[in-house]
Scaffold this active site. Structure first.
Site, PDB file in Angstrom:
ATOM      1  N   GLY A 145       0.925  -1.547   0.080  1.00 58.64           N
ATOM      2  CA  GLY A 145      -0.029   0.050   0.089  1.00 58.64           C
ATOM      3  C   GLY A 145       0.905   1.150  -0.024  1.00 58.64           C
ATOM      4  O   GLY A 145       1.972   1.101  -0.336  1.00 58.64           O
ATOM      5  N   ASN A 146       0.144   2.181   0.454  1.00 58.12           N
ATOM      6  CA  ASN A 146       0.823   3.680   0.351  1.00 58.12           C
ATOM      7  C   ASN A 146       0.383   4.577   1.332  1.00 58.12           C
ATOM      8  O   ASN A 146      -0.893   4.279   2.055  1.00 58.12           O
ATOM      9  CB  ASN A 146       1.108   4.257  -0.866  1.00 58.12           C
ATOM     10  CG  ASN A 146      -0.300   4.552  -1.619  1.00 58.12           C
ATOM     11  OD1 ASN A 146      -0.847   5.527  -1.087  1.00 58.12           O
ATOM     12  ND2 ASN A 146      -0.599   3.945  -2.517  1.00 58.12           N
ATOM     13  N   TYR A 147       0.930   5.931   1.652  1.00 54.45           N
ATOM     14  CA  TYR A 147       0.392   6.804   2.610  1.00 54.45           C
ATOM     15  C   TYR A 147      -0.605   7.508   2.196  1.00 54.45           C
ATOM     16  O   TYR A 147      -0.924   8.622   3.155  1.00 54.45           O
ATOM     17  CB  TYR A 147       1.751   7.722   2.906  1.00 54.45           C
ATOM     18  CG  TYR A 147       2.995   6.750   3.672  1.00 54.45           C
ATOM     19  CD1 TYR A 147       2.808   6.137   4.677  1.00 54.45           C
ATOM     20  CD2 TYR A 147       4.187   6.874   3.035  1.00 54.45           C
ATOM     21  CE1 TYR A 147       3.857   5.351   5.382  1.00 54.45           C
ATOM     22  CE2 TYR A 147       5.156   6.221   3.728  1.00 54.45           C
ATOM     23  CZ  TYR A 147       5.088   5.435   4.883  1.00 54.45           C
ATOM     24  OH  TYR A 147       5.988   4.823   5.488  1.00 54.45           O
ATOM     25  N   ALA A 197      -4.179   7.186  -5.096  1.00 56.23           N
ATOM     26  CA  ALA A 197      -2.914   6.806  -5.184  1.00 56.23           C
ATOM     27  C   ALA A 197      -2.717   5.332  -5.255  1.00 56.23           C
ATOM     28  O   ALA A 197      -2.493   4.572  -4.575  1.00 56.23           O
ATOM     29  CB  ALA A 197      -1.878   7.148  -3.956  1.00 56.23           C
TER      30      ALA A 197
END
Ligand code: CTP
Ligand code: CA
Length: 225
Positions: A33-35, A99
């Site tokens: 995943g990402n922030y 994102a």
């Protein structure tokens, strides 16, 4: 005459907004995943709604409150986000603020990957996710009249973003600096430059809600010309 009637310049227009990260499973308990917090996408969806648009928000996993009077579709993976977007077409406006994870595990283990006791570290093969923005932007009869993408960059911001805009065939691209010291990705403020074929426009650092309102003003102008 009702002087209190709200100003709804986008009434009759439909909008599709993506927001948040995608989570790509590795095994039953782990993901890539990402922030992304989803804040900028949610703020844009809300300001388009306030301007009268009929908004669908396709959201990855976030900890934000689902906004009123917006159709919210929750998804996890890039493939699910793409399918949900395609189901909403045609729309007038598409804003791809998500994102999206660029890669996913080629094979998802249906059992938890275990430590083996020896020093052997697991490795996974990755495969590329579909590009949702490029898919939506492809010239075809259902292409939205206005397709807006984001460019998350850490270096050579404007050059990278301009290349990205052309490659993905979107009308506008909103550039943001995702270096950790800017506290933009995952944070509450943003500072952006919008690039189009006709030039560029800078929005000073402000709350993501304010950036959403400024973008909506530009969108209203686009449809009034
Ligand atoms: N995007 C998308 N689908 C993907 C990857 C990105 O729709 N699989 C969209 C994002 O929502 C954003 C834009 O494309 O609007 C740019 O995303 P970004 O990550 O900045 O660009 P990439 O093309 O993925 O290039 P890179 O990460 O290598 O810079
Ligand atoms: Ca990417």
């Amino acid at each position: 005459e009702n002087h209190l009637a709200p100003y709804r310049p986008l009434s009759g227009r439909t909008a599709l907004v993506t927001a948040g990260p995608t989570y790509e499973p590795i095994d039953p308990v782990r993901f890539l995943g990402n922030y992304s917090s989803g804040r900028q996408g949610y703020a844009i969806a809300e300001s388009l709604r306030d301007a009268g648009a009929d908004v669908t928000l396709i959201s990855g996993p976030v900890s934000l409150i689902p906004p009123d009077n917006i159709r919210v579709i929750s998804i996890q993976t890039a493939q699910e986000m793409l399918n949900a977007c395609l189901e909403m077409l045609p729309v007038d406006i598409a804003v791809m603020a998500a994102a999206v994870a660029d890669w996913r595990a080629k094979e998802v283990s249906n059992q938890k990957i275990k430590k083996t006791g020896d020093e052997k570290i697991p490795s996974f093969e990755l495969t590329t996710n579909p590009d949702i923005l490029a898919t939506i932007s492809r010239p075809n009869p259902h292409r939205p009249k206005l397709v807006i993408g984001f460019a998350a960059e850490t270096n050579d911001l404007l050059d990278n973003a301009d290349t990205k805009r052309k490659r993905k065939n979107c009308d506008w691209i909103i550039v943001n600096d995702v270096n950790p010291d800017t506290k933009i990705m995952g944070g509450v403020e943003n500072e952006v430059t919008i690039l189009s074929s006709s030039g560029k426009q800078h929005f000073e650092r402000a709350d993501k809600k304010e950036i959403g309102r400024l973008l909506t003003k530009d969108i209203i102008q686009f449809f009034n010309h």
